[in-house]
Design an enzyme around this catalytic site. Sequence first.
Site, PDB file in Angstrom:
ATOM      1  N   GLU A 278      -0.072  30.403  21.637  1.00  0.00           N
ATOM      2  CA  GLU A 278       1.149  30.279  22.440  1.00  0.00           C
ATOM      3  C   GLU A 278       1.534  31.595  23.101  1.00  0.00           C
ATOM      4  O   GLU A 278       2.556  32.195  22.757  1.00  0.00           O
ATOM      5  CB  GLU A 278       2.307  29.854  21.535  1.00  0.00           C
ATOM      6  CG  GLU A 278       2.085  28.556  20.805  1.00  0.00           C
ATOM      7  CD  GLU A 278       3.172  28.258  19.782  1.00  0.00           C
ATOM      8  OE1 GLU A 278       3.821  29.201  19.287  1.00  0.00           O
ATOM      9  OE2 GLU A 278       3.355  27.091  19.473  1.00  0.00           O
ATOM     10  N   PRO A 279       0.745  32.088  24.037  1.00  0.00           N
ATOM     11  CA  PRO A 279       1.096  33.364  24.658  1.00  0.00           C
ATOM     12  C   PRO A 279       2.268  33.236  25.627  1.00  0.00           C
ATOM     13  O   PRO A 279       2.333  32.263  26.393  1.00  0.00           O
ATOM     14  CB  PRO A 279      -0.180  33.741  25.423  1.00  0.00           C
ATOM     15  CG  PRO A 279      -0.821  32.431  25.735  1.00  0.00           C
ATOM     16  CD  PRO A 279      -0.486  31.503  24.589  1.00  0.00           C
ATOM     17  N   ARG A 281       4.577  36.582  26.629  1.00  0.00           N
ATOM     18  CA  ARG A 281       4.632  37.910  27.235  1.00  0.00           C
ATOM     19  C   ARG A 281       3.357  38.270  28.013  1.00  0.00           C
ATOM     20  O   ARG A 281       3.419  38.714  29.164  1.00  0.00           O
ATOM     21  CB  ARG A 281       4.839  38.949  26.134  1.00  0.00           C
ATOM     22  CG  ARG A 281       5.003  40.368  26.645  1.00  0.00           C
ATOM     23  CD  ARG A 281       4.844  41.378  25.496  1.00  0.00           C
ATOM     24  NE  ARG A 281       5.588  41.022  24.318  1.00  0.00           N
ATOM     25  CZ  ARG A 281       6.858  41.353  24.085  1.00  0.00           C
ATOM     26  NH1 ARG A 281       7.514  42.069  24.957  1.00  0.00           N
ATOM     27  NH2 ARG A 281       7.464  40.969  22.966  1.00  0.00           N
ATOM     28  N   ARG A 317      15.956  44.946  27.135  1.00  0.00           N
ATOM     29  CA  ARG A 317      14.938  45.358  26.163  1.00  0.00           C
ATOM     30  C   ARG A 317      15.028  46.829  25.743  1.00  0.00           C
ATOM     31  O   ARG A 317      14.870  47.129  24.551  1.00  0.00           O
ATOM     32  CB  ARG A 317      13.541  44.988  26.646  1.00  0.00           C
ATOM     33  CG  ARG A 317      13.384  43.475  26.885  1.00  0.00           C
ATOM     34  CD  ARG A 317      11.944  43.024  27.096  1.00  0.00           C
ATOM     35  NE  ARG A 317      11.177  43.134  25.865  1.00  0.00           N
ATOM     36  CZ  ARG A 317      10.356  44.101  25.588  1.00  0.00           C
ATOM     37  NH1 ARG A 317      10.130  45.058  26.463  1.00  0.00           N
ATOM     38  NH2 ARG A 317       9.726  44.148  24.433  1.00  0.00           N
ATOM     39  N   TYR A 321      15.576  46.911  21.923  1.00  0.00           N
ATOM     40  CA  TYR A 321      14.366  47.214  21.136  1.00  0.00           C
ATOM     41  C   TYR A 321      13.830  48.618  21.372  1.00  0.00           C
ATOM     42  O   TYR A 321      12.680  48.907  21.027  1.00  0.00           O
ATOM     43  CB  TYR A 321      13.217  46.257  21.501  1.00  0.00           C
ATOM     44  CG  TYR A 321      13.568  44.801  21.623  1.00  0.00           C
ATOM     45  CD1 TYR A 321      13.949  44.063  20.503  1.00  0.00           C
ATOM     46  CD2 TYR A 321      13.479  44.152  22.847  1.00  0.00           C
ATOM     47  CE1 TYR A 321      14.233  42.713  20.628  1.00  0.00           C
ATOM     48  CE2 TYR A 321      13.763  42.803  22.972  1.00  0.00           C
ATOM     49  CZ  TYR A 321      14.145  42.091  21.852  1.00  0.00           C
ATOM     50  OH  TYR A 321      14.423  40.752  21.971  1.00  0.00           O
ATOM     51  N   CYS A 348      29.068  48.977  31.872  1.00  0.00           N
ATOM     52  CA  CYS A 348      30.059  49.722  31.125  1.00  0.00           C
ATOM     53  C   CYS A 348      29.637  49.780  29.668  1.00  0.00           C
ATOM     54  O   CYS A 348      30.180  49.058  28.823  1.00  0.00           O
ATOM     55  CB  CYS A 348      31.379  48.982  31.239  1.00  0.00           C
ATOM     56  SG  CYS A 348      32.628  50.029  31.850  1.00  0.00           S
ATOM     57  N   GLU A 349      28.651  50.601  29.382  1.00  0.00           N
ATOM     58  CA  GLU A 349      28.044  50.608  28.045  1.00  0.00           C
ATOM     59  C   GLU A 349      27.141  51.841  27.981  1.00  0.00           C
ATOM     60  O   GLU A 349      26.223  51.976  28.799  1.00  0.00           O
ATOM     61  CB  GLU A 349      27.212  49.317  27.924  1.00  0.00           C
ATOM     62  CG  GLU A 349      26.319  49.200  26.724  1.00  0.00           C
ATOM     63  CD  GLU A 349      27.097  48.808  25.494  1.00  0.00           C
ATOM     64  OE1 GLU A 349      27.881  47.860  25.553  1.00  0.00           O
ATOM     65  OE2 GLU A 349      26.913  49.492  24.465  1.00  0.00           O
TER      66      GLU A 349
HETATM   67  N1  LLP Z   1       5.508  31.154  19.825  1.00  0.00           N
HETATM   68  C1  LLP Z   1       6.594  31.330  19.061  1.00  0.00           C
HETATM   69  C2  LLP Z   1       6.885  30.389  17.988  1.00  0.00           C
HETATM   70  C3  LLP Z   1       7.453  32.414  19.300  1.00  0.00           C
HETATM   71  O1  LLP Z   1       8.512  32.592  18.531  1.00  0.00           O
HETATM   72  C4  LLP Z   1       7.176  33.299  20.369  1.00  0.00           C
HETATM   73  C5  LLP Z   1       8.048  34.429  20.665  1.00  0.00           C
HETATM   74  C6  LLP Z   1       6.024  33.059  21.155  1.00  0.00           C
HETATM   75  C7  LLP Z   1       5.208  31.980  20.847  1.00  0.00           C
HETATM   76  C8  LLP Z   1       5.628  33.938  22.302  1.00  0.00           C
HETATM   77  O2  LLP Z   1       5.379  35.238  21.894  1.00  0.00           O
HETATM   78  P1  LLP Z   1       4.785  36.325  22.917  1.00  0.00           P
HETATM   79  O3  LLP Z   1       3.376  35.916  23.242  1.00  0.00           O
HETATM   80  O4  LLP Z   1       5.646  36.313  24.126  1.00  0.00           O
HETATM   81  O5  LLP Z   1       4.880  37.597  22.173  1.00  0.00           O
HETATM   82  N2  LLP Z   1      12.635  38.958  23.201  1.00  0.00           N
HETATM   83  C9  LLP Z   1      11.559  39.707  22.565  1.00  0.00           C
HETATM   84  C10 LLP Z   1      10.398  38.825  22.218  1.00  0.00           C
HETATM   85  C11 LLP Z   1      10.788  37.692  21.308  1.00  0.00           C
HETATM   86  C12 LLP Z   1       9.635  36.803  21.004  1.00  0.00           C
HETATM   87  C13 LLP Z   1      10.120  35.612  20.286  1.00  0.00           C
HETATM   88  N3  LLP Z   1       9.113  34.657  20.018  1.00  0.00           N
HETATM   89  C14 LLP Z   1      11.125  40.831  23.482  1.00  0.00           C
HETATM   90  O6  LLP Z   1      11.676  40.948  24.574  1.00  0.00           O
HETATM   91  O7  LLP Z   1      10.251  41.622  23.121  1.00  0.00           O
END
Ligand code: LLP
Length: 420
Positions: A278-279, A281, A317, A321, A348-349
């Site tokens: 499940e990509p 990002r 982000r 993070y 404003c932060e």
């Molecule tokens: N599958 C599930 C169950 C997930 O919880 C996530 C991400 C993904 C797939 C996709 O993950 P990716 O391939 O995008 O890493 N807001 C944070 C990232 C939170 C990810 C949450 N779950 C950030 O901006 O780094």
Amino acid sequence: MLEIGGVRVDTLAQTYKTPLFVYDEDQLRSRLQEYATFFQSDTMETGVLYASKAFSCKAMLRLVKEYGLSLDVVSGGELYTAKAVDFDMSKVYFHGNNKSKEELEMAINYGVGTIIVDNLMEAQMLHEMSQSIDHTIHVLLRVNPGIDAHTHKYIVTGHVDSKFGISLLQEKELVDVIRTFDQDEHLSFDGLHAHIGSQIFDKNAFIAEIEKMFGFIKHLEDTYDIHLNTLDLGGGFAATYTSEDHPIPLQEVCSTIVSHCEKQNQELGLSIQKILIEPGRSVVAEAGSTIYTVGFMKQTPNKKYVFVDGGMADNIRPALYQAKYNADIANKMDAPKDTVYTVAGKACESGDILIEGIALPKCEPGDLLVTYTTGAYGYAMASHYNKNPLPGVVFCRQGKAREVIRRESYEHLIDLETDE
Ligand code: LLP
């Protein structure tokens, strides 16, 4: 002048105003194609689910559809967007640790192919709801494998208190849930799902996840005579934000996952028929950039600030993070980068700092500052803080731009407000 997808950044800024999210459409397309090509096995069925939480809009989902990928949605809103582009619902996977009854009903009515059940209460609710349906819903159960991977390190944790999934250590609960599904003629229990983190650079983390999951599946077979056919390994593949990031090449990460799954299947004598990833990002991050206009500058005793017309409202982000970004001044690409700036937004932060200490050409008001790799979790996590309109989103390809999300106006900001 910097160009994105063959379109000049100054033309984009003039036409669509700033801040503006710009995607290089060919880059999005090649990422989708690469996933479709590289995640293949000779002995198992494979599936790539684009995790739409990273960036969901109709134009993006149409591309996902065009390349034949499946879709991970995590809310009624993401599901609604999928429906709006006629996404094949049999290829939609519905995630979430707290889906409402309305969301589950929506998924059932839309004919969503697979629901990923996160906990016991959801399993019971779905079991009750399924009695009145006339079709079969596939079900995966999210488990917490006790592996936690973020960035360069992964740890095998005793962490059993995650809000997501059922811990593999809570075996009785897990088996009870599976038995609930097995007794339900409308639910077809396919297997397990796990997700170990995000922005993962270490392929050993995925190998550890695979070994843990296959080991557990074997245990379920031997001890409880429970046979699974699907394993969903989640997302988490890294993207390059700055020159310090070196993600595992996509082809390598895909083939590592596939070959380890094939090997485990064979060595343990299991019959897992389908593996999924499940990509999110890694599909969209690098294709996206944000254009800002430089406003004021100021010198403090220790810092030179350059202020831009967006910030934490369109990119939370860095504040959330401590994420690092790279940037250029689009209209000064050949100028020497001889000044070190702190790039700050207009919110404003005090924490509204996009980049701390970046070397750029000397900035002036009106310059166009572009931050790279903002395609994932940028627009998706944008807010109206300070009542700024959300930026627009543009896809550029072979010298042409198309606006896929319009920039909000002030009217939009008060649109839902009543005079009561
Ligand atoms: N599958 C599930 C169950 C997930 O919880 C996530 C991400 C993904 C797939 C996709 O993950 P990716 O391939 O995008 O890493 N807001 C944070 C990232 C939170 C990810 C949450 N779950 C950030 O901006 O780094």
